[in-house]
Motif scaffolding. Structure first.
Motif, short mmCIF file in Angstrom:
data_model
loop_
_atom_site.label_atom_id
_atom_site.label_comp_id
_atom_site.label_asym_id
_atom_site.label_seq_id
_atom_site.Cartn_x
_atom_site.Cartn_y
_atom_site.Cartn_z
N LEU A 223 1.59 -11.07 -2.87
CA LEU A 223 2.20 -9.73 -2.85
C LEU A 223 3.47 -9.74 -2.00
O LEU A 223 4.46 -9.08 -2.36
CB LEU A 223 1.20 -8.71 -2.31
CG LEU A 223 0.05 -8.40 -3.27
CD1 LEU A 223 -1.07 -7.67 -2.56
CD2 LEU A 223 0.55 -7.57 -4.44
N ASN A 224 3.42 -10.49 -0.91
CA ASN A 224 4.61 -10.55 -0.08
C ASN A 224 5.73 -11.33 -0.76
O ASN A 224 6.90 -11.10 -0.50
CB ASN A 224 4.30 -11.17 1.28
CG ASN A 224 3.82 -10.10 2.25
OD1 ASN A 224 4.23 -8.93 2.12
ND2 ASN A 224 2.96 -10.47 3.16
N ALA A 225 5.33 -12.28 -1.63
CA ALA A 225 6.34 -13.02 -2.38
C ALA A 225 7.00 -12.11 -3.41
O ALA A 225 8.20 -12.20 -3.68
CB ALA A 225 5.70 -14.22 -3.06
N LEU A 226 6.20 -11.21 -3.99
CA LEU A 226 6.75 -10.29 -4.97
C LEU A 226 7.61 -9.23 -4.32
O LEU A 226 8.60 -8.77 -4.88
CB LEU A 226 5.61 -9.60 -5.74
CG LEU A 226 4.85 -10.48 -6.72
CD1 LEU A 226 3.61 -9.76 -7.22
CD2 LEU A 226 5.73 -10.85 -7.89
N HIS A 227 7.21 -8.80 -3.13
CA HIS A 227 7.98 -7.79 -2.40
C HIS A 227 8.36 -8.36 -1.04
O HIS A 227 7.74 -8.03 -0.03
CB HIS A 227 7.15 -6.51 -2.24
CG HIS A 227 7.10 -5.69 -3.47
ND1 HIS A 227 8.09 -4.81 -3.80
CD2 HIS A 227 6.21 -5.64 -4.47
CE1 HIS A 227 7.79 -4.23 -4.94
NE2 HIS A 227 6.66 -4.73 -5.38
N PRO A 228 9.35 -9.22 -1.01
CA PRO A 228 9.73 -9.86 0.26
C PRO A 228 10.27 -8.83 1.24
O PRO A 228 10.80 -7.78 0.82
CB PRO A 228 10.81 -10.86 -0.15
CG PRO A 228 11.34 -10.34 -1.44
CD PRO A 228 10.23 -9.62 -2.11
N PRO A 229 10.16 -9.12 2.52
CA PRO A 229 10.61 -8.17 3.56
C PRO A 229 12.08 -7.80 3.42
O PRO A 229 12.48 -6.71 3.80
CB PRO A 229 10.37 -8.94 4.86
CG PRO A 229 9.35 -9.96 4.54
CD PRO A 229 9.52 -10.30 3.10
N GLU A 230 12.87 -8.72 2.82
CA GLU A 230 14.32 -8.45 2.73
C GLU A 230 14.58 -7.20 1.90
O GLU A 230 15.58 -6.50 2.10
CB GLU A 230 15.06 -9.63 2.08
CG GLU A 230 14.98 -10.93 2.85
CD GLU A 230 13.72 -11.71 2.47
OE1 GLU A 230 13.62 -12.12 1.30
OE2 GLU A 230 12.85 -11.89 3.34
N ARG A 231 13.70 -6.95 0.97
CA ARG A 231 13.94 -5.80 0.10
C ARG A 231 13.39 -4.50 0.69
O ARG A 231 13.52 -3.44 0.11
CB ARG A 231 13.30 -6.04 -1.26
CG ARG A 231 14.14 -7.01 -2.09
CD ARG A 231 13.53 -7.29 -3.42
NE ARG A 231 13.02 -6.09 -4.07
CZ ARG A 231 12.17 -6.14 -5.10
NH1 ARG A 231 11.77 -7.29 -5.55
NH2 ARG A 231 11.76 -5.03 -5.65
N HIS A 232 12.72 -4.62 1.81
CA HIS A 232 12.14 -3.41 2.41
C HIS A 232 12.55 -3.29 3.86
O HIS A 232 11.70 -3.10 4.74
CB HIS A 232 10.62 -3.43 2.27
CG HIS A 232 10.15 -3.44 0.87
ND1 HIS A 232 10.04 -2.30 0.12
CD2 HIS A 232 9.81 -4.46 0.05
CE1 HIS A 232 9.62 -2.61 -1.08
NE2 HIS A 232 9.47 -3.91 -1.16
N ASN A 233 13.81 -3.42 4.11
CA ASN A 233 14.36 -3.28 5.47
C ASN A 233 13.70 -4.22 6.45
O ASN A 233 13.45 -3.88 7.60
CB ASN A 233 14.18 -1.84 5.99
CG ASN A 233 14.71 -0.83 5.00
OD1 ASN A 233 15.71 -1.10 4.33
ND2 ASN A 233 14.04 0.29 4.88
N GLY A 234 13.40 -5.42 6.00
CA GLY A 234 12.85 -6.42 6.89
C GLY A 234 11.42 -6.19 7.32
O GLY A 234 10.94 -6.84 8.25
#
Lengths: 668, 257
Positions: free
Chosen positions: A503-514
């Motif tokens: 899930l974190n690979a699908l929604h990496p932190p970079e796309r959610h303000n880190g």
């Protein structure tokens, strides 16, 4: 005795009510509201008495005029006449206001309000009758009614072995006869208002004696055989022989049982004892680890997480990147095979049923409905609705239709079908607002995480669907903490960790303000699940997570210690939503599972208002084609809505339930 | 003799007809036929249109709202002018409200979650206006439920095409803790603003039933009831019990009739 009595239209108007001085109007109205919401609207019309607080309510539907008659009385009273009284009042009320009711002039009836006297009269009659019955029961028997009077000399001579039994039989017979006689006498008494009861009873003695003898024969069979069998063919002459045969049979059977049971108990003991011995002497097995020590194989520790990330993100297991973003907006719907309805019309043949339709305009009776309902019940069971539930549903529909007047071109079958369809849609429609996203926002506003607990039996897909829900929440910009409270099954924590990495690979932190959107909270195996959940909630509060999903270990509903543990988890953490995860493949078992889960949560809770299951997650919905009965069974038992439906293996296979589509598939 | 006269007469009739309408030869006849056929066809279409429009432009007013917001009481008050004791409705009921010469049909719909949408489906095609009842005493607690219901109703296709006016009645103003109408409007607007977001990202349902996701209000702006375009939403305060304060509702009904 009756606190409150009301005549209500289905439109919600109270046409007429009687109120005892001791009772407040609001209490009674509240009780009736609860009755309507919990019984009439939940398709539990077959139920007899509904209790609300310390009040008992009985209801009777009048389907011809769309009326509801409700009697309210104190729970501790045992009022035997309420049923009859309800139907008496119903009859009287209909007679009196027939024209107004037909025209629908309800307000005229309200304005007139002159039913009081009739009501009092009927109530007095009903109460007087119960008094009469009570008084008669208490009266001592006269000689003619006693058992002795029926004994002839020959019946006194008893064969030795049978004495004890004979006496019992005769007592039973006599008691039965006496009761019968009294009943008869009473009836006659009421009919004729005649005081010379004694003489009349005597007059009728001979014919009753005949009956009694037959009765004696029957009771013999019942007592001796130990089976409930009404064989009216048994003749009085054969009585003695029969007795003998049955008697020996019974003895033989007893012997057989003793024989069987005798050696059984010691065997059990034997089987147990060596096991216990073996355990004592057992030592820890040392496995050959191919040169590795156990620490290098332990992936559960946090220190090794870097390594685990590597392994779980192997390219062949990497989830499909195209899934990203698909759940935040609209999705393709899963198609329930929506073929044109090939309705199996009533098997009576087209022409005949058409004629029946033409005759129409008649009132439905129980006899008309029974065969149709029976067929529909079988149909429902064929669609995997639990048998018990199907029976109750059909009973409720029958109650709903009894007394209804059919239109000219309406067949019974179609009417019943339509009513059932309507009822099922109504049943599947949630009884409260279902907007989890909104509730999460609300929880966020108050500065606490929204908690969801998943429980269910083994292997129904708790973890898989938890991952799907996580994906859905992450797509909607919520940060999720998964609490790994399955501390029992091997690999449970690793499974959740893998999901987390995906899930974190699908929604990496970079796309959610880190920010890391999904995190796992785990404390290894063998710990107390309730504690872990509590810590997880604390952790999420400190670290700004929006949702906590608690994954529990699967447990069978009969496993007392595990159920206790679950109840503790729920009690300690008070989740906002307790989801029961059930698979759509389940049939009759659904009843048992849900009832026992609910009971465990209620029984093991110390609070007055225990938190029980308040939502259902139906999984494996893609595997059942049109056998969607489990949805009905589960909602019927709990009265709770189906919040999610799992329809496949990938993260996007999560749906809402569409009541109409499901019912359509069910009635096909 | 007689035959001759008759024949002569016939001829003369034909001739006179020809002399009067000289242009009516075979060709012109064809045009006339086409013209008549066209006229009949158009007339049928017109009548059908009138007929369909007549039914579609319903005269129904729907009374909706949560349980115990006072729908049945309001219905009895408006249609029959009496107070009633009421319980939870199981079925919808209908009655006529007469405003001067014209009359409207009022439908009292049950408020319970299980049946409210079923009843709504049945009568929504007949709706001209909607009276949405709100219990001013408990709005603070129930605001999410109220907003959810109102949102679903306003999003409905039939409502958006047929209903022109919605009256939100803030009932039970006689209670001491009752909230005023402007405040209720604010709360609901705020709530619906949130709902627009959460509803849009709800899961797809099983089966081919389409999600009802038409966006309410204007994109990029906070939701206000005045943004709703064709639907005019008004807020009034009222007390349905014993008809203490019904004039805002009755005047609204008179405007609509």
């Amino acid at each position: 005795m009756l606190d409150f009595f009301a005549v209500i239209t289905k439109g919600g108007l109270v046409l007429w009510y009687f109120q005892d001085v001791a009772q407040q109007l609001k209490t009674s109205i509240d009780a009736i509201n609860a009755l309507i919401r919990n019984v009439v609207l939940q398709e539990r019309g077959g139920m007899d008495i509904y209790t609300h607080g310390n009040l008992a309510l009985k209801q009777q539907l009048d389907n011809e005029f769309d009326l509801l008659f409700v009697a309210v009385y104190q729970n501790i009273l045992q009022l035997s006449y309420v049923d009859k009284f309800l139907s008496d009042v119903q009859r009287e009320f209909r007679e009196r206001y027939r024209d107004d009711l037909k025209e629908g002039l309800y307000y005229k009836i309200i304005a007139s309000g002159d039913f009081q006297e009739d009501y009092r009269r009927i109530l007095h009659a009903a109460e007087a009758q119960t008094q009469l019955v009570k008084a008669e029961v208490k009266k001592p028997r006269s000689f003619h009614e006693s058992a002795k009077s029926t004994k002839t000399v020959s019946s006194m001579i008893v064969r030795g072995g049978d004495r004890e039994q004979q006496r019992q039989q005769q007592q039973a017979a006599a008691a039965k006869k006496a009761a019968k006689k009294e009943g008869k006498a009473k009836r006659r008494d009421i009919e004729c208002n005649n005081n010379s009861k004694e003489t009349r009873v005597e007059e009728l003695e001979p014919e009753e004696d005949e009956e009694d003898e037959e009765e004696v024969a029957e009771t013999n069979v019942l007592v001796n055989g130990g089976e409930i069998e009404l064989s009216s063919a048994i003749e009085t002459e054969k009585k003695a022989e029969d007795e003998l045969d049955e008697e020996t049979m019974r003895r033989n059977r007893e012997k057989l049982f003793n024989k069987r049971a005798g050696p059984k108990t010691p065997k059990m003991d034997k089987a147990k004892s060596p096991k216990a011995k073996g355990k004592k002497g057992k030592e820890a097995t040392v496995w050959d680890l191919c040169g590795q020590d156990s620490k290098s194989l332990d992936y559960s520790s946090k220190g090794g997480s870097g390594n685990a990330t590597q392994s779980s993100l192997r390219p062949d297991f990497l989830p499909d990147q195209s899934q990203i973003g698909t759940l935040s907006g609209n999705l393709r719907g899963m198609d329930i095979p929506a073929e044109k309805e090939t309705q199996k019309k009533s098997s009576q043949g087209g022409v005949f049923s058409m004629f029946r339709g033409l005759v129409g305009g008649k009132t439905l009776t129980e006899a008309d409905l029974d065969p149709v309902l029976e067929k529909l019940k079988d149909h429902l069971i064929g669609k995997n609705v639990a048998a018990e539930i199907a029976g109750k549903l059909c009973q409720s529909v029958g109650k709903k239709l009894e007394g209804k007047v059919l239109g000219t071109f309406e067949g019974i079958t179609t009417t019943v079908r339509n009513t059932l369809t309507e009822s099922l849609v109504q049943l599947l429609t949630p009884k409260r607002r279902l907007d989890i996203l909104r509730d999460v926002v609300e929880a966020k506003k108050t500065g606490r995480p929204y908690t969801m607990a998943f429980c269910g039996v083994n292997g129904v897909g708790k973890s898989t669907n938890l991952a799907k829900i996580t994906f859905w929440l992450v797509e909607n910009e919520f940060r999720v903490l998964i609490a790994a409270c399955d501390t029992f099954r091997a690999g449970a924590v690793e499974q959740l960790r893998t999901h987390m990495h995906h899930l974190n690979a699908l929604h990496p932190p970079e796309r959610h303000n880190g920010q890391v959107m999904v995190q796992l909270f785990e404390q290894g195996y063998g710990k107390d699940a309730a504690e872990i959940a509590r810590h997880a909630i604390d952790f999420s509060r400190k670290n700004g997570f929006d949702v906590v999903l608690i994954d529990t270990a699967g447990r069978m509903q009969d496993n007392e210690p595990l159920m206790r543990a679950l109840a503790k988890l729920i009690l300690v953490n008070e989740p906002d939503l307790t989801l029961f995860v059930g698979e759509a493949l389940v049939g009759n078992e659904a009843v048992d599972q849900l009832v026992k889960f609910n009971r465990a949560l209620a029984n093991h809770s110390t609070s007055n208002n225990p938190q029980i299951i308040d939502g259902i997650l139906l999984t494996k919905f893609d595997t059942i084609d049109d056998k969607v009965g489990a949805a009905i069974s589960m909602t019927y038992i709990t009265g709770q809505p189906i919040v999610f439906v799992g329809t496949g293996q990938t993260y996007t296979d999560l749906r809402n339930l569409d009541a109409k589509a499901v019912v359509h598939a069910l009635m096909k | 003799m007689a035959d001759e006269v008759r024949a002569k007469k016939r001829i003369s009739l034909k001739e006179t007809f020809r002399s009067v309408v000289p242009e009516l030869n075979e060709e012109n006849m064809l045009y006339l036929q086409v013209a008549v056929a066209l006229l009949v066809g158009l007339l049928t279409l017109f009548l059908l249109w009138r007929l369909l429009r007549g039914t579609s432009r319903g005269r129904g007013i729907l009374l909706m709202g949560l349980c115990e917001s006072g729908k049945t009481q309001m219905f009895s008050r408006l249609c029959h002018g009496v107070d009633v004791v009421s319980v939870t409705s199981i079925k919808e009921s209908s009655g006529t409200y007469t405003a001067g010469k014209k009359s409207l049909t009022l439908y009292d719909l049950p408020g319970h979650e299980r049946i409210r949408y079923g009843a709504f489906e049945k009568v929504k095609k007949l709706a001209r206006g909607i009276i949405f009842m709100v219990d001013s005493g408990t709005i603070q607690k129930d605001v999410r439920d109220v907003a959810d219901f109102l949102y679903t109703v306003l999003c409905d296709g039939a409502v958006q095409s047929k209903v022109s006016r919605v009256l939100v009645v803030c009932n039970k103003q006689d209670l001491t803790l009752a909230r005023a109408a402007p405040l209720i409007q604010k709360t609901l607007e705020k709530e619906i603003n949130l709902l627009r977001v959460t509803k849009a990202s709800q899961l797809q349902s099983v089966g081919e039933g389409s999600n009802n996701n038409s966006f309410l209000g204007k994109q990029g702006q906070d939701f206000e009831f005045s943004h709703l375009g064709p639907i005019k939403v008004e807020f009034v305060e009222a007390v349905a019990k014993s008809g203490e304060n019904l004039s805002p509702v009755t005047s609204w009904l008179q405007q609509l009739a």
